[in-house]
Design a protein around this motif. Sequence first.
Motif, PDB file in Angstrom:
ATOM      1  N   MET A 278       0.829  -1.201   0.000  1.00 12.66           N
ATOM      2  CA  MET A 278       0.000   0.000   0.000  1.00 12.66           C
ATOM      3  C   MET A 278       0.869   1.259   0.000  1.00 12.66           C
ATOM      4  O   MET A 278       0.570   2.242  -0.696  1.00 12.66           O
ATOM      5  CB  MET A 278      -0.933  -0.014   1.204  1.00 12.66           C
ATOM      6  N   GLY A 279       1.945   1.241   0.769  1.00 12.38           N
ATOM      7  CA  GLY A 279       2.839   2.391   0.799  1.00 12.38           C
ATOM      8  C   GLY A 279       3.526   2.615  -0.537  1.00 12.38           C
ATOM      9  O   GLY A 279       3.700   3.757  -0.981  1.00 12.38           O
ATOM     10  N   SER A 280       3.904   1.530  -1.206  1.00 17.12           N
ATOM     11  CA  SER A 280       4.580   1.645  -2.500  1.00 17.12           C
ATOM     12  C   SER A 280       3.646   2.225  -3.553  1.00 17.12           C
ATOM     13  O   SER A 280       4.036   3.098  -4.338  1.00 17.12           O
ATOM     14  CB  SER A 280       5.090   0.270  -2.943  1.00 17.12           C
ATOM     15  N   GLY A 343      -5.502   6.195   1.243  1.00 21.68           N
ATOM     16  CA  GLY A 343      -5.630   5.864  -0.170  1.00 21.68           C
ATOM     17  C   GLY A 343      -6.915   6.388  -0.773  1.00 21.68           C
ATOM     18  O   GLY A 343      -6.943   6.849  -1.926  1.00 21.68           O
ATOM     19  N   ALA A 344      -8.004   6.341   0.014  1.00 22.55           N
ATOM     20  CA  ALA A 344      -9.286   6.876  -0.469  1.00 22.55           C
ATOM     21  C   ALA A 344      -9.192   8.382  -0.692  1.00 22.55           C
ATOM     22  O   ALA A 344      -9.695   8.915  -1.695  1.00 22.55           O
ATOM     23  CB  ALA A 344     -10.387   6.550   0.539  1.00 22.55           C
ATOM     24  N   LEU A 436      -3.719  11.030 -14.370  1.00 18.61           N
ATOM     25  CA  LEU A 436      -4.205  11.260 -13.005  1.00 18.61           C
ATOM     26  C   LEU A 436      -5.409  10.374 -12.696  1.00 18.61           C
ATOM     27  O   LEU A 436      -5.520   9.817 -11.595  1.00 18.61           O
ATOM     28  CB  LEU A 436      -4.567  12.730 -12.822  1.00 18.61           C
ATOM     29  N   ARG A 437      -6.325  10.233 -13.641  1.00 22.93           N
ATOM     30  CA  ARG A 437      -7.504   9.404 -13.404  1.00 22.93           C
ATOM     31  C   ARG A 437      -7.132   7.938 -13.234  1.00 22.93           C
ATOM     32  O   ARG A 437      -7.646   7.253 -12.339  1.00 22.93           O
ATOM     33  CB  ARG A 437      -8.491   9.569 -14.561  1.00 22.93           C
ATOM     34  N   VAL A 438      -6.242   7.452 -14.081  1.00 27.61           N
ATOM     35  CA  VAL A 438      -5.813   6.058 -13.962  1.00 27.61           C
ATOM     36  C   VAL A 438      -5.087   5.841 -12.643  1.00 27.61           C
ATOM     37  O   VAL A 438      -5.328   4.856 -11.930  1.00 27.61           O
ATOM     38  CB  VAL A 438      -4.910   5.669 -15.153  1.00 27.61           C
ATOM     39  N   GLY A 439      -4.188   6.773 -12.289  1.00 24.78           N
ATOM     40  CA  GLY A 439      -3.453   6.652 -11.035  1.00 24.78           C
ATOM     41  C   GLY A 439      -4.370   6.665  -9.826  1.00 24.78           C
ATOM     42  O   GLY A 439      -4.214   5.869  -8.889  1.00 24.78           O
ATOM     43  N   GLY A 440      -5.349   7.566  -9.822  1.00 24.90           N
ATOM     44  CA  GLY A 440      -6.296   7.618  -8.715  1.00 24.90           C
ATOM     45  C   GLY A 440      -7.095   6.335  -8.592  1.00 24.90           C
ATOM     46  O   GLY A 440      -7.325   5.827  -7.485  1.00 24.90           O
ATOM     47  N   ILE A 443      -4.927   3.563  -6.989  1.00 23.99           N
ATOM     48  CA  ILE A 443      -4.776   3.708  -5.544  1.00 23.99           C
ATOM     49  C   ILE A 443      -6.055   3.303  -4.822  1.00 23.99           C
ATOM     50  O   ILE A 443      -6.024   2.603  -3.799  1.00 23.99           O
ATOM     51  CB  ILE A 443      -4.387   5.156  -5.189  1.00 23.99           C
ATOM     52  N   LEU A 444      -7.208   3.717  -5.339  1.00 22.18           N
ATOM     53  CA  LEU A 444      -8.480   3.334  -4.726  1.00 22.18           C
ATOM     54  C   LEU A 444      -8.659   1.815  -4.750  1.00 22.18           C
ATOM     55  O   LEU A 444      -9.071   1.202  -3.747  1.00 22.18           O
ATOM     56  CB  LEU A 444      -9.640   4.005  -5.460  1.00 22.18           C
ATOM     57  N   ALA A 445      -8.339   1.193  -5.881  1.00 19.05           N
ATOM     58  CA  ALA A 445      -8.497  -0.255  -6.003  1.00 19.05           C
ATOM     59  C   ALA A 445      -7.550  -1.002  -5.066  1.00 19.05           C
ATOM     60  O   ALA A 445      -7.942  -1.992  -4.426  1.00 19.05           O
ATOM     61  CB  ALA A 445      -8.261  -0.679  -7.454  1.00 19.05           C
ATOM     62  N   SER A 446      -6.297  -0.547  -4.966  1.00 17.63           N
ATOM     63  CA  SER A 446      -5.331  -1.227  -4.101  1.00 17.63           C
ATOM     64  C   SER A 446      -5.724  -1.112  -2.631  1.00 17.63           C
ATOM     65  O   SER A 446      -5.548  -2.059  -1.854  1.00 17.63           O
ATOM     66  CB  SER A 446      -3.924  -0.655  -4.311  1.00 17.63           C
ATOM     67  N   SER A 447      -6.274   0.036  -2.239  1.00 18.86           N
ATOM     68  CA  SER A 447      -6.714   0.203  -0.851  1.00 18.86           C
ATOM     69  C   SER A 447      -7.868  -0.736  -0.532  1.00 18.86           C
ATOM     70  O   SER A 447      -7.882  -1.405   0.512  1.00 18.86           O
ATOM     71  CB  SER A 447      -7.138   1.659  -0.605  1.00 18.86           C
TER      72      SER A 447
END
Length: 466
Positions: A278-280, A343-344, A436-440, A443-447
């Motif tokens: 999660m940190g990575s 992450g959210a 930015l949209r893909v990155g966001g 992060i949401l999915a990984s959290s």
Amino acid sequence: MGTTTAGAVRTTTNRAGALVAASLALFCIQLDFFALNLAIPAISAELGTTVSAAQWTLSAYMLAVGCLFIVGGRLGDLLGRRPVLLAGIGLFAAASVGCALAPDLGMLVVARIVQGAGAALVFPVSVSVISNAFPEEGRARALGAMFGIANVGTALGPFVGGGFSDGPGWRWIFWLLAPLSALSLLIALRFVPDSRDEAAPRQIDLPGCLAVVTALAALTLAVERGSAWGWDHARTLTLFAVAVVAGALFVLRERSCRHPLVDFRLFRNIRFDLVTVMGSVANMGYAVTVFLATLQLQQVRGLSAILSGTVFLAPAVMVACAGPIGAWLSTRMRATSVMALAGAIAGTGMIGLSWAWSWWFYLPVFTWCALGLGLDWTFASVATQQVVSPARAGEASGVVLTALVTLGAIALAAVAAAITSLTPETGPERAYDLVLRVGGAVILASSGLALLIRHRLDARGLVAAG
């Protein structure tokens, strides 16, 4: 009673001094990298080189840092955190002077490598110094304060870099860092106590060190220069092959070595694995967002370097607050829950930035995003110390920081390549927004996935609280 009171005061003073020394050292390291990002054009112009060549001042630094995190953390556990911390700060301070005085690009790159080596010693050892200096009940709060101060350097870096580049010159970035680093060294000499992993033998796995440094150096260099050389270029492919072979040799060595550099039993700790992943992912988002925000502000919105840096001031406050906020949450929520919450915030912030057409919306969303990203990557280091024993704090911190830095570099390279391919078709603004949209979303999915994994393992009784 008087002696006891005096001893308690001395202990408290030493802890406060150690915290100040470590925090100031990390502040300098964070400020250094993020300030120089905006100074690359100025360096290129003054030294008479191309921007691509000047980029080596960043690549060389990342190369040294990424390669030596694991080694630096383990050296602190084995040889003592105090001497390794002092050596790291000393190297960083001396190299800062060398950077300020560099007559050409070659000397500047060499000085940056030395700077990176010093930073690679300081970062993981600072974490273990604080973990061992403070009692368990105050450890998270101390680490949160340390990373809060360090995060100020991260967020103020673009402002300082832009201001000096537009003003007295990029060399003043290093003239600022040199005395601050020297002050950190003096405070550390006075207050930082020594500690080490007493159960570990006093010997270093030199073949393991060589293998991991080779693997990380090849991988980092391939990632950093792949977009410039071409991803299918022979040099890039050769470096990736070297990274794979050296990485495999490192794993084989560590599994058979009597005293390994990295004990792979560390990865049997599922809480540690979740925190690291999660940190990575969050740090990848952090690196990408800062990079894209800098490009957006200058290329799309037409701001100067110093005005672009000024926009970072409000996010800087949130990033600075992320450390103390994380420490406060750590006593009220499980570590993975804190990181999922961060992450959210980060994921929604990154997506929101892609739709921020006006300043009244852009600034608060950028600040919200910075809070989530700063909290997520900062809390990774705090949470790591909660899920491993203090004796192995340096080793665990080195592993986590290596993952954060290496994957952050990979994310930046991937984003640079994506923007290069998308811009001719969509234009720079739409390319930045898409990334930015893909990155966001990632992060949401990984959290969410991390929380789901923890819930399933909890139901089976396989993960302790955390």
